[in-house]
Write an enzyme that holds these catalytic residues in place. Structure first.
Site, PDB file in Angstrom:
ATOM      1  N   PRO A   1      -4.237  -2.322   4.878  1.00 32.43           N
ATOM      2  CA  PRO A   1      -4.324  -3.347   3.835  1.00 32.43           C
ATOM      3  C   PRO A   1      -5.677  -4.051   3.870  1.00 32.43           C
ATOM      4  O   PRO A   1      -6.265  -4.259   4.930  1.00 32.43           O
ATOM      5  CB  PRO A   1      -3.215  -4.329   4.186  1.00 32.43           C
ATOM      6  N   TYR A   2      -6.147  -4.388   2.683  1.00 37.80           N
ATOM      7  CA  TYR A   2      -7.396  -5.131   2.530  1.00 37.80           C
ATOM      8  C   TYR A   2      -7.104  -6.321   1.625  1.00 37.80           C
ATOM      9  O   TYR A   2      -6.652  -6.147   0.497  1.00 37.80           O
ATOM     10  CB  TYR A   2      -8.466  -4.235   1.892  1.00 37.80           C
TER      11      TYR A   2
END
Length: 67
Positions: A2-3
């Site tokens: 995830p970013y």
């Protein structure tokens, strides 16, 4: 991996406050989506109020007139 990209105006958020944002966003992804915190990336971008616009005006000008 995830970013998360958090954008805030550059108005004096402390290192401690930024650390809390990073920890909180990471934990939210762990709690809601079961993501691995070791592979979660959180970036905080601070934007000058002259470079942030709302309703056709900069945040700087809106703050000057009390909006």
């Amino acid at each position: 991996m995830p970013y998360v990209n958090i954008k805030i105006t550059r108005e004096g958020a402390t290192a401690e406050q930024k650390a809390q944002l990073i920890a909180g966003a990471t934990q939210l992804l762990v709690d809601v989506l079961g993501k691995n915190p070791a592979t979660t990336v959180v970036v905080i971008d601070e934007v000058d109020t002259d470079n942030w616009g709302i309703a056709g005006e900069t945040v700087t000008s809106r703050r000057q007139v009390g909006k």
